[in-house]
Scaffold this active site. Sequence first.
Site, PDB file in Angstrom:
ATOM      1  N   GLU B  77      -2.773  16.665  -8.912  1.00 17.72           N
ATOM      2  CA  GLU B  77      -2.439  18.040  -9.291  1.00 17.72           C
ATOM      3  C   GLU B  77      -1.459  18.083 -10.459  1.00 17.72           C
ATOM      4  O   GLU B  77      -1.754  18.707 -11.491  1.00 17.72           O
ATOM      5  CB  GLU B  77      -1.864  18.807  -8.091  1.00 17.72           C
ATOM      6  CG  GLU B  77      -2.819  18.912  -6.891  1.00 17.72           C
ATOM      7  CD  GLU B  77      -2.632  17.774  -5.895  1.00 17.72           C
ATOM      8  OE1 GLU B  77      -2.371  16.633  -6.342  1.00 17.72           O
ATOM      9  OE2 GLU B  77      -2.740  18.018  -4.687  1.00 17.72           O
ATOM     10  N   CYS B 103      -0.258  17.906  -1.188  1.00 21.52           N
ATOM     11  CA  CYS B 103       0.764  17.437  -0.258  1.00 21.52           C
ATOM     12  C   CYS B 103       1.989  18.354  -0.352  1.00 21.52           C
ATOM     13  O   CYS B 103       2.228  19.007  -1.363  1.00 21.52           O
ATOM     14  CB  CYS B 103       1.160  15.994  -0.564  1.00 21.52           C
ATOM     15  SG  CYS B 103       2.184  15.828  -2.030  1.00 21.52           S
ATOM     16  N   TRP B 197      -1.028 -26.615  -5.196  1.00 26.56           N
ATOM     17  CA  TRP B 197      -1.544 -25.254  -5.275  1.00 26.56           C
ATOM     18  C   TRP B 197      -3.043 -25.289  -5.439  1.00 26.56           C
ATOM     19  O   TRP B 197      -3.538 -26.012  -6.290  1.00 26.56           O
ATOM     20  CB  TRP B 197      -0.912 -24.500  -6.456  1.00 26.56           C
ATOM     21  CG  TRP B 197       0.581 -24.397  -6.309  1.00 26.56           C
ATOM     22  CD1 TRP B 197       1.508 -25.079  -7.007  1.00 26.56           C
ATOM     23  CD2 TRP B 197       1.318 -23.538  -5.393  1.00 26.56           C
ATOM     24  NE1 TRP B 197       2.783 -24.715  -6.614  1.00 26.56           N
ATOM     25  CE2 TRP B 197       2.683 -23.773  -5.622  1.00 26.56           C
ATOM     26  CE3 TRP B 197       0.918 -22.624  -4.432  1.00 26.56           C
ATOM     27  CZ2 TRP B 197       3.670 -23.103  -4.899  1.00 26.56           C
ATOM     28  CZ3 TRP B 197       1.925 -21.964  -3.717  1.00 26.56           C
ATOM     29  CH2 TRP B 197       3.283 -22.206  -3.974  1.00 26.56           C
ATOM     30  N   LEU B 231       9.268 -15.217   0.670  1.00 31.94           N
ATOM     31  CA  LEU B 231       8.548 -13.928   0.755  1.00 31.94           C
ATOM     32  C   LEU B 231       9.172 -12.816  -0.072  1.00 31.94           C
ATOM     33  O   LEU B 231       8.885 -11.642   0.158  1.00 31.94           O
ATOM     34  CB  LEU B 231       8.390 -13.459   2.212  1.00 31.94           C
ATOM     35  CG  LEU B 231       7.551 -14.318   3.147  1.00 31.94           C
ATOM     36  CD1 LEU B 231       7.318 -13.558   4.454  1.00 31.94           C
ATOM     37  CD2 LEU B 231       6.227 -14.712   2.530  1.00 31.94           C
ATOM     38  N   PRO B 297      -3.950 -18.713   8.545  1.00 29.21           N
ATOM     39  CA  PRO B 297      -5.298 -18.430   9.020  1.00 29.21           C
ATOM     40  C   PRO B 297      -5.365 -17.725  10.376  1.00 29.21           C
ATOM     41  O   PRO B 297      -6.236 -16.883  10.580  1.00 29.21           O
ATOM     42  CB  PRO B 297      -5.916 -19.834   9.111  1.00 29.21           C
ATOM     43  CG  PRO B 297      -5.170 -20.630   8.099  1.00 29.21           C
ATOM     44  CD  PRO B 297      -3.771 -20.121   8.130  1.00 29.21           C
ATOM     45  N   VAL B 300      -4.385 -13.993   9.698  1.00 25.29           N
ATOM     46  CA  VAL B 300      -5.465 -13.344   8.949  1.00 25.29           C
ATOM     47  C   VAL B 300      -6.673 -13.143   9.863  1.00 25.29           C
ATOM     48  O   VAL B 300      -7.279 -12.066   9.903  1.00 25.29           O
ATOM     49  CB  VAL B 300      -5.853 -14.189   7.703  1.00 25.29           C
ATOM     50  CG1 VAL B 300      -7.107 -13.637   7.049  1.00 25.29           C
ATOM     51  CG2 VAL B 300      -4.693 -14.222   6.707  1.00 25.29           C
TER      52      VAL B 300
END
Lengths: 387, 387
Positions: B77, B103, B197, B231, B297, B300
């Site tokens: 909007e 909203c 990696w 993290l 794993p 996930v």
Amino acid sequence: MTPTTTAARGEHGSSGPAQNGASPDAAALEPVMRRALELAQRTPAGANPRVGAVVLSDDGAVLGEGWHRGAGTPHAEPAALEDARSRGHDVRGGTIVITLEPCSHTGRTPPCTEAILEAGLRRVVFAAPDATAEARGGADRLAEAGLTVQAGLLREDSEALNERWAQRMAEGRPFVTAKVATSLDFCVADAEGRSQWITSEQARAHAQGLRRRVDAILVGTGTLAADNPRLTARTPRGEDAERQPLRVVVGLGEVPADAAVRGTDGRFVHVRSREPEAVLRELARLGAGHVMIEGGPRLVGAFLEAGLVDELWHYQAPLLLPGGLPAASGLAPRALGDAARFRVEGTELLGPDLLIRRMAVSGEAVTTGAAGNELGRAALYGAEKNH
Amino acid sequence: MTPTTTAARGEHGSSGPAQNGASPDAAALEPVMRRALELAQRTPAGANPRVGAVVLSDDGAVLGEGWHRGAGTPHAEPAALEDARSRGHDVRGGTIVITLEPCSHTGRTPPCTEAILEAGLRRVVFAAPDATAEARGGADRLAEAGLTVQAGLLREDSEALNERWAQRMAEGRPFVTAKVATSLDFCVADAEGRSQWITSEQARAHAQGLRRRVDAILVGTGTLAADNPRLTARTPRGEDAERQPLRVVVGLGEVPADAAVRGTDGRFVHVRSREPEAVLRELARLGAGHVMIEGGPRLVGAFLEAGLVDELWHYQAPLLLPGGLPAASGLAPRALGDAARFRVEGTELLGPDLLIRRMAVSGEAVTTGAAGNELGRAALYGAEKNH
């Protein structure tokens, strides 16, 4: 109109009227050769070498450019000559700068040496010799016809473009495409062994286009028993294509007398071997230059393990098949640093599925990014690893 | 400046000054709503709804268009109003046609209801109501302020665009992105457990961009023990980003007192549960609207099994890791017809690697192409199956 081929190998600078690529004249042509190498990169990577060519007038002006557009289309040299002609240029007395020695054989297209002679060019400069048994001798043929031939300018750059092609040509083996249709977790069948169909109609129709391009299609005896495939190449309308690849069953198991793969056209072969090298030798003997493995997992795994998959066409459906059958089996575990590596050549959305086309990376495993260093010093557990 | 929200649900045609979407006037706006739906498709699929808007003058001329460009950017909007203003148009007395109810809450951006009121619009036509607990009530707010509000025009088309979003909003759970970095055979570590990696520096830098966009990053206790990850979200220069996601360890195992994930900023949480639903409830309670699972794993696999992965960011390195660790474990085997399915939203080459972004397909398993028929009549072994 196939010219006599000679057994010339390697550089041409040392024989007959050909001159060495290191001459000042040739060095002045380096920017032109770089342009030809750029053009060569437009050739789709695959079973054929990537080749580019530039035609110059006798005073060095660019008259035309060309590159090989893929199997069955004109080579780079006639493409560049045609480009010059379409622009209205007279190429007589000119020079052609090519990334690969002109071929002297009739394949799906006529020999490039003859196109060059007919065009009335005076000089040919090329980067890498063509070591192909059937194509080599092009430089000798042109030199014998009185042209100035210079070999070796930026040879390594051209060879780097066609590394895998040159390797298999030197080995005299066919180019190998493996085609797999998998889930996103790399399975070709669900936990119940069901594989029809993981990928969409669009993806399967696309794969039929591959069948029409190759000389032979290979399956193992396991796939034969499970699926009884016909292995024919079909047109988009579902009819048998005019040009049919050789249908090859690989393995020690028997092929039933009523197996669909036998067909009635005499284009069926059973190669009783499990050794990829032996299978390819036999197929080369039968005249196949490009073969495609369609499965199953054992056959795909055997070729991958042997490092004999040049190209991987991976049709990947966006679904998960936990407990399913992996697309390749029998591969020996390898550490990350020794993993078989590919290069992504392109992707295409086919309905809901993704086609990922990958080419094998030649030689030793290539580590990506900082992997080399990381692998060298990575303690597997415990230490903080900055992630 | 947060307006009072009311508990209005569903269509607005039956309450207060709002009119029914089926009025002739609204029907005449159908082509405009179709245009707004087209614009909505430009919103990247992901944690936010796809929304488009068109501003009309009081005589029906198009003054401006907008769509939501993704998290943290203006909603459709204000984007459409700004577009009209930038073209020098006076929007007072005009109409705004929107695919979703405006909203009425302040998130990263101010409430759209206030932008509409400030702009002096006279009428609001929207397709689907916003059932979000915090955003709903926008239509009531506008109606109370004296605007004409029409709801429900092409509601189903809008809802189809945001099916998964609406579902999770109804469930009150965060949007879930799973990020995996795998080999082409879907492994996250080699046969020796080594994962650093698999993907390139480029792919890893790209994944850091994801961390900066989500509200929480989840890992299992297994990954914690194996990798001791920090993290944190980091900038392209490697510094900690200003906005840090919540760092969440999921599982019953302990988090060591010296674990890097604890950090010193109080943005660490240990959710002692193995149940994806319970984990998401807790994270919703903590205010997370978009969470990202980074592994391992088991975690996930648990979210995939529960059907709670909305989006799968798959960084795929072009290498094989036979005998390696699959990216998802603990999934129950499913037949092809019941497989969890995704839709490919896009691909991107990142150095040698491929990023494949997939969105979960809601509801029952969708069969692709002719799969439905084929699966129905496929005899697994023996019969010729036309391939």
